[in-house]
Enzyme design. Structure first.
Site, PDB file in Angstrom:
ATOM      1  N   HIS A  65      56.891   0.626 -46.433  1.00  8.42           N
ATOM      2  CA  HIS A  65      57.039   1.858 -47.222  1.00  8.42           C
ATOM      3  C   HIS A  65      56.736   3.127 -46.403  1.00  8.42           C
ATOM      4  CE1 HIS A  65      52.597   1.008 -48.418  1.00  8.42           C
ATOM      5  NE2 HIS A  65      52.637   1.769 -47.351  1.00  8.42           N
ATOM      6  N   HIS A 125      47.980   5.951 -51.580  1.00 11.58           N
ATOM      7  CA  HIS A 125      47.321   6.403 -50.353  1.00 11.58           C
ATOM      8  C   HIS A 125      46.535   7.677 -50.647  1.00 11.58           C
ATOM      9  CE1 HIS A 125      50.806   3.972 -49.151  1.00 11.58           C
ATOM     10  NE2 HIS A 125      50.204   3.732 -48.020  1.00 11.58           N
ATOM     11  N   HIS A 163      50.771  -2.541 -38.327  1.00 11.25           N
ATOM     12  CA  HIS A 163      50.603  -1.130 -37.947  1.00 11.25           C
ATOM     13  C   HIS A 163      49.150  -0.709 -38.039  1.00 11.25           C
ATOM     14  CE1 HIS A 163      51.241  -0.646 -42.347  1.00 11.25           C
ATOM     15  NE2 HIS A 163      51.100   0.658 -42.316  1.00 11.25           N
ATOM     16  N   GLU A 197      47.914  -4.152 -45.543  1.00  9.68           N
ATOM     17  CA  GLU A 197      48.811  -3.908 -46.688  1.00  9.68           C
ATOM     18  C   GLU A 197      49.616  -5.165 -47.033  1.00  9.68           C
ATOM     19  OE1 GLU A 197      49.776   0.893 -46.276  1.00  9.68           O
ATOM     20  OE2 GLU A 197      51.273  -0.527 -45.572  1.00  9.68           O
TER      21      GLU A 197
END
Ligand code: DHB
Ligand code: FE
Length: 280
Positions: A12, A59, A193, A240
């Site tokens: 995303h 977030h 990431h 995530e």
């Protein structure tokens, strides 16, 4: 009866949303990424889901240090795109599905998962970027969306096992809803990431590929993987990926893999995308 017909996983990355909004999808940097979603865009037009149960993480847009639900379900009529610091994305409001959302909430809580009910919240890139990747730029999103937010920002996030079990509870909830809905479940975020510290920019292609394979073929074993392995191998934000296990838990043990795509880089992130058909 409502039925979960397919599961979709997708990263995303916020910069993907910016590329869509600014008309940069054909640029040299972005074109290979968007090509990986062309199959999906055609597939989903034919599938016509009525509702997407969209597992994502906020977030620090709707939630922050003042309030951190581990699992929150959006039961409202609609959800606006969040202003993440540079104005809200120019995308449609998300239309919720309160009847099904309240039913899921009731069923899942009685199944020992204490979801937080949220009737009003703005939804950030975690939710809107996958919608853009799957549907492009329509006037209105073509289906209803039930946001299911998972905390993966403030430690400790829920374990992979808990996420996987939540998926199973979501499946039981959807299966026991009377209306004839075609429901998809999407798990967003990932893949490897890290956005901060000395390891910022970390990408681990070998580990990402194994994660894909194990998610499809040995989800029970994958669900037992501890957080530390995500952090070590996939970076701090790689955690995530536990949200992909919510999606996988809601599907049958045996699924048909329709589409897989992996691309590096998009911003700082290894983008992964998967479509799993739930053979009913
Ligand atoms: C990036 C990726 C994310 O998943 C996110 O939530 C924010 C930023 C990035 O790669 O830039
Ligand atoms: Fe993220």
């Amino acid at each position: 009866m409502a039925r979960i017909t397919a599961g979709v996983a997708s990263s995303h990355v916020p910069a993907i949303g910016v590329a869509v909004d600014l008309g940069k999808t054909e640029d040299e940097y972005w074109a290979p990424l968007f090509r990986g979603y062309e199959f999906t865009k055609q597939w989903i037009v034919e599938e016509k889901p009525d509702v997407v149960l969209l597992v994502y993480n906020d977030h620090a847009s709707a939630f922050g240090l003042d309030m951190i639900p581990t699992f929150a379900i959006g039961c409202g009529e609609n959800f606006k795109p969040a202003d993440e610091g540079w104005g809200a994305r120019p995308v449609p409001e998300v239309q919720g599905c309160p009847d099904l959302a309240w039913h899921i909430m009731q069923s899942v809580i009685q199944d020992d998962f204490d979801l937080t009910v949220v009737n009003e919240m703005d939804v950030d890139h975690g939710l809107t970027v996958p919608l853009s990747l799957m549907f492009g730029q329509p006037e209105e999103w073509p289906c209803k969306v039930i946001p299911l937010a998972v905390n993966v920002v403030v430690y400790p996030p829920p374990s992979g096992q808990r996420c996987y079990n939540l998926g199973k509870a979501l499946r039981r909830a959807v299966d026991s809803f009377d209306e004839d809905f075609n429901v998809q479940i999407w798990g967003t975020g990932g893949m490897s990431h890290q956005l901060q510290g000395p390891r910022a920019g970390l990408i681990n292609k070998k580990w990402d590929k194994e994660f894909f394979d194990r998610l499809v073929n040995e989800p029970d074993e994958l669900a037992a993987m501890p957080h530390i392995d995500y952090l070590r191998e996939a970076g701090s934000e790689g955690v995530e990926l536990v949200m992909w296990l919510v999606m996988r838990g809601a599907l049958n043990r045996d699924v048909k893999e329709l589409h897989r795509f992996y691309h590096v880089p998009a911003s700082n992130t290894a983008v992964g995308h998967l479509i799993l058909e739930n053979n009913l």
